[in-house]
Design an enzyme around this catalytic site. Structure first.
Site, PDB file in Angstrom:
ATOM      1  N   TYR A 182       9.205   8.487 -12.469  1.00 43.08           N
ATOM      2  CA  TYR A 182       7.935   8.134 -13.111  1.00 43.08           C
ATOM      3  C   TYR A 182       7.116   9.395 -13.440  1.00 43.08           C
ATOM      4  O   TYR A 182       6.262   9.371 -14.304  1.00 43.08           O
ATOM      5  CB  TYR A 182       7.070   7.299 -12.153  1.00 43.08           C
ATOM      6  CG  TYR A 182       7.400   5.841 -12.011  1.00 43.08           C
ATOM      7  CD1 TYR A 182       8.607   5.299 -12.444  1.00 43.08           C
ATOM      8  CD2 TYR A 182       6.477   4.982 -11.424  1.00 43.08           C
ATOM      9  CE1 TYR A 182       8.875   3.944 -12.285  1.00 43.08           C
ATOM     10  CE2 TYR A 182       6.731   3.630 -11.275  1.00 43.08           C
ATOM     11  CZ  TYR A 182       7.936   3.119 -11.697  1.00 43.08           C
ATOM     12  OH  TYR A 182       8.187   1.781 -11.539  1.00 43.08           O
ATOM     13  N   ASP A 201       7.818   2.274  -4.551  1.00 44.74           N
ATOM     14  CA  ASP A 201       7.915   3.640  -5.080  1.00 44.74           C
ATOM     15  C   ASP A 201       8.771   3.562  -6.339  1.00 44.74           C
ATOM     16  O   ASP A 201       9.402   2.528  -6.612  1.00 44.74           O
ATOM     17  CB  ASP A 201       8.582   4.554  -4.033  1.00 44.74           C
ATOM     18  CG  ASP A 201       8.782   5.977  -4.549  1.00 44.74           C
ATOM     19  OD1 ASP A 201       7.825   6.567  -5.070  1.00 44.74           O
ATOM     20  OD2 ASP A 201       9.919   6.495  -4.461  1.00 44.74           O
ATOM     21  N   SER A 202       8.817   4.665  -7.060  1.00 45.13           N
ATOM     22  CA  SER A 202       9.663   4.696  -8.256  1.00 45.13           C
ATOM     23  C   SER A 202      11.149   4.698  -7.897  1.00 45.13           C
ATOM     24  O   SER A 202      11.985   4.465  -8.764  1.00 45.13           O
ATOM     25  CB  SER A 202       9.353   5.957  -9.058  1.00 45.13           C
ATOM     26  OG  SER A 202       9.690   7.093  -8.288  1.00 45.13           O
ATOM     27  N   CYS A 242       3.984   6.214  -3.254  1.00 48.50           N
ATOM     28  CA  CYS A 242       4.287   7.074  -4.394  1.00 48.50           C
ATOM     29  C   CYS A 242       2.998   7.785  -4.801  1.00 48.50           C
ATOM     30  O   CYS A 242       1.987   7.132  -5.098  1.00 48.50           O
ATOM     31  CB  CYS A 242       4.811   6.220  -5.551  1.00 48.50           C
ATOM     32  SG  CYS A 242       5.102   7.150  -7.063  1.00 48.50           S
ATOM     33  N   ASN A 243       3.042   9.098  -4.798  1.00 48.14           N
ATOM     34  CA  ASN A 243       1.853   9.883  -5.159  1.00 48.14           C
ATOM     35  C   ASN A 243       1.512   9.728  -6.639  1.00 48.14           C
ATOM     36  O   ASN A 243       0.348   9.701  -7.021  1.00 48.14           O
ATOM     37  CB  ASN A 243       2.101  11.362  -4.865  1.00 48.14           C
ATOM     38  CG  ASN A 243       2.280  11.624  -3.387  1.00 48.14           C
ATOM     39  OD1 ASN A 243       1.333  11.945  -2.699  1.00 48.14           O
ATOM     40  ND2 ASN A 243       3.486  11.462  -2.878  1.00 48.14           N
ATOM     41  N   THR A 244       2.556   9.646  -7.457  1.00 55.19           N
ATOM     42  CA  THR A 244       2.351   9.546  -8.903  1.00 55.19           C
ATOM     43  C   THR A 244       1.580   8.272  -9.242  1.00 55.19           C
ATOM     44  O   THR A 244       0.592   8.296  -9.977  1.00 55.19           O
ATOM     45  CB  THR A 244       3.730   9.543  -9.609  1.00 55.19           C
ATOM     46  OG1 THR A 244       4.464  10.689  -9.175  1.00 55.19           O
ATOM     47  CG2 THR A 244       3.588   9.561 -11.107  1.00 55.19           C
ATOM     48  N   GLU A 280      17.243  11.854  -6.426  1.00 59.69           N
ATOM     49  CA  GLU A 280      17.769  10.517  -6.741  1.00 59.69           C
ATOM     50  C   GLU A 280      19.292  10.564  -6.899  1.00 59.69           C
ATOM     51  O   GLU A 280      19.979   9.576  -6.696  1.00 59.69           O
ATOM     52  CB  GLU A 280      17.118   9.953  -8.017  1.00 59.69           C
ATOM     53  CG  GLU A 280      15.676   9.497  -7.832  1.00 59.69           C
ATOM     54  CD  GLU A 280      15.514   8.174  -7.068  1.00 59.69           C
ATOM     55  OE1 GLU A 280      16.439   7.338  -7.087  1.00 59.69           O
ATOM     56  OE2 GLU A 280      14.455   7.990  -6.431  1.00 59.69           O
ATOM     57  N   CYS A 307       4.780  14.441  -2.986  1.00 63.92           N
ATOM     58  CA  CYS A 307       5.687  13.468  -3.614  1.00 63.92           C
ATOM     59  C   CYS A 307       6.531  12.921  -2.478  1.00 63.92           C
ATOM     60  O   CYS A 307       7.042  13.697  -1.657  1.00 63.92           O
ATOM     61  CB  CYS A 307       6.566  14.155  -4.655  1.00 63.92           C
ATOM     62  SG  CYS A 307       7.897  13.102  -5.283  1.00 63.92           S
ATOM     63  N   THR A 308       6.679  11.588  -2.420  1.00 63.35           N
ATOM     64  CA  THR A 308       7.385  11.010  -1.263  1.00 63.35           C
ATOM     65  C   THR A 308       8.887  11.295  -1.274  1.00 63.35           C
ATOM     66  O   THR A 308       9.565  11.054  -0.278  1.00 63.35           O
ATOM     67  CB  THR A 308       7.144   9.486  -1.181  1.00 63.35           C
ATOM     68  OG1 THR A 308       7.411   8.905  -2.459  1.00 63.35           O
ATOM     69  CG2 THR A 308       5.726   9.182  -0.749  1.00 63.35           C
ATOM     70  N   HIS A 309       9.386  11.814  -2.383  1.00 65.60           N
ATOM     71  CA  HIS A 309      10.788  12.246  -2.386  1.00 65.60           C
ATOM     72  C   HIS A 309      10.971  13.561  -1.602  1.00 65.60           C
ATOM     73  O   HIS A 309      12.054  13.841  -1.105  1.00 65.60           O
ATOM     74  CB  HIS A 309      11.283  12.476  -3.815  1.00 65.60           C
ATOM     75  CG  HIS A 309      11.612  11.229  -4.578  1.00 65.60           C
ATOM     76  ND1 HIS A 309      10.660  10.328  -4.977  1.00 65.60           N
ATOM     77  CD2 HIS A 309      12.807  10.740  -5.020  1.00 65.60           C
ATOM     78  CE1 HIS A 309      11.244   9.344  -5.651  1.00 65.60           C
ATOM     79  NE2 HIS A 309      12.543   9.569  -5.690  1.00 65.60           N
TER      80      HIS A 309
HETATM   81  N1  DGL Z   1       8.029   9.460  -5.073  1.00 63.35           N
HETATM   82  C1  DGL Z   1       7.191   9.591  -6.224  1.00 63.35           C
HETATM   83  C2  DGL Z   1       5.904  10.339  -5.871  1.00 63.35           C
HETATM   84  O1  DGL Z   1       5.532  10.364  -4.716  1.00 63.35           O
HETATM   85  C3  DGL Z   1       7.992  10.194  -7.308  1.00 63.35           C
HETATM   86  C4  DGL Z   1       7.998  10.152  -8.439  1.00 63.35           C
HETATM   87  C5  DGL Z   1       8.856  10.077  -9.650  1.00 63.35           C
HETATM   88  O2  DGL Z   1       9.451   9.028  -9.861  1.00 63.35           O
HETATM   89  O3  DGL Z   1       8.830  11.041 -10.400  1.00 63.35           O
HETATM   90  O4  DGL Z   1       5.235  10.865  -6.730  1.00 63.35           O
END
Ligand code: DGL
Length: 277
Positions: free
Chosen positions: A42, A10-11, A73-75, A154, A187-189
């Protein structure tokens, strides 16, 4: 092969939400996690930048002999999944969006009003909308980018008044004007701020794709006869910036489990993408 690790990336800290489900459901599996904490977020970056970062990380995981790659990570999933599958045809690669879209299509009806929230890149790519409509073209879908959530998470700001204000800023009108009753955390966050969202909008039915991706990992390993047979050694967590927050997040997510972990700071200069070789 069966006892080789699964690579998850993930990011930043977001993918840890998917990891916790995988560890709970597949306790024999050994994981190598990579969080690109030095370059997060990201979700507002150019597609070419995200693609180049994703290539570097997948190369790194492959060089660590993983048997499967999970894009937590969805992005990254929304813009790189197909390309990565073509680049690495010999390794199963699972993205997070399709399993979630299947779940939405399964549990929702045209009476539901479904909101999808995610980063700018994920929402602009419309991957959720296309994927959900592919499984059920009659559903009513609405989407909204919430770019401030990831930087706050974050920073470890998850349950307090700043986060509440940010959630209200993006979601109050979105939910009331569209009469949303189901919310997909795209988004996984975002599972890390689920308690705040639930507190502010208790009527919502929340769908968490980080749970669905675990089911998809389980199915893929089982279909390919790759489920680990031996109890594992420790999981390894790499971060491009082994920050205090990354460590704290790991402690808060895995604190009460008996998961053995090893942490490594990864020097970004060591990540060399295939494109540059
Ligand atoms: N956890 C990432 C997602 O699921 C996040 C992205 C990010 O870094 O902006 O999209």
């Amino acid at each position: 092969m069966k006892n080789q690790p699964i690579g998850v990336f993930d990011s930043g800290v977001g993918g840890l939400t998917a990891i916790s489900n995988i560890i709970r459901e597949l306790p024999n599996e050994r994981l190598i996690y990579f969080g690109d904490t030095a370059r997060t977020p990201y979700g507002s970056k150019a597609k070419s930048t995200i693609t180049s970062f994703a290539n570097q990380i997948v190369d790194f995981l492959v060089s660590n002999h993983v048997k499967m790659i999970v894009i937590a990570c969805n992005t990254i999933t929304s813009i790189c999944l197909e390309q990565l599958k073509q680049q690495y045809p010999n390794i199963p690669i699972v993205g997070i969006i399709e399993p979630a879209a299947r779940k939405v299509a399964k549990v929702c009806t045209p009476h539901n009003r479904i909101g999808i929230i995610g980063t700018k890149v994920t929402i602009q790519a419309k991957t959720y909308i296309h994927s959900i409509l592919h499984f059920n073209p009659n559903l009513k879908l609405f989407d909204m980018a919430c770019p401030i959530f990831v930087p706050l998470i974050e920073e470890g700001i998850v349950e307090n008044s700043i986060m509440e204000l940010s959630v209200k800023y993006y979601l109050d009108d979105f939910i009331s004007e569209n009469k949303i009753d189901t919310l997909v955390l795209g988004c996984t966050h975002y599972p890390l701020i689920r308690p705040t969202i639930e507190k502010l909008y208790p009527h919502l039915n929340i769908i968490d794709p980080s749970f669905e991706i675990m089911q998809s990992v389980k199915e893929t390993l089982s279909q390919k006869n790759l489920l680990a047979e031996q109890p594992k050694y420790e999981n390894i967590f790499y971060a491009s910036d082994l920050s205090e927050n990354f460590m704290n997040m790991i402690a808060s997510i895995f604190g009460k489990t008996n998961v053995r972990t090893d942490f490594k700071n990864f020097d970004l200069d060591g990540l060399e993408s295939k494109e540059n070789k």
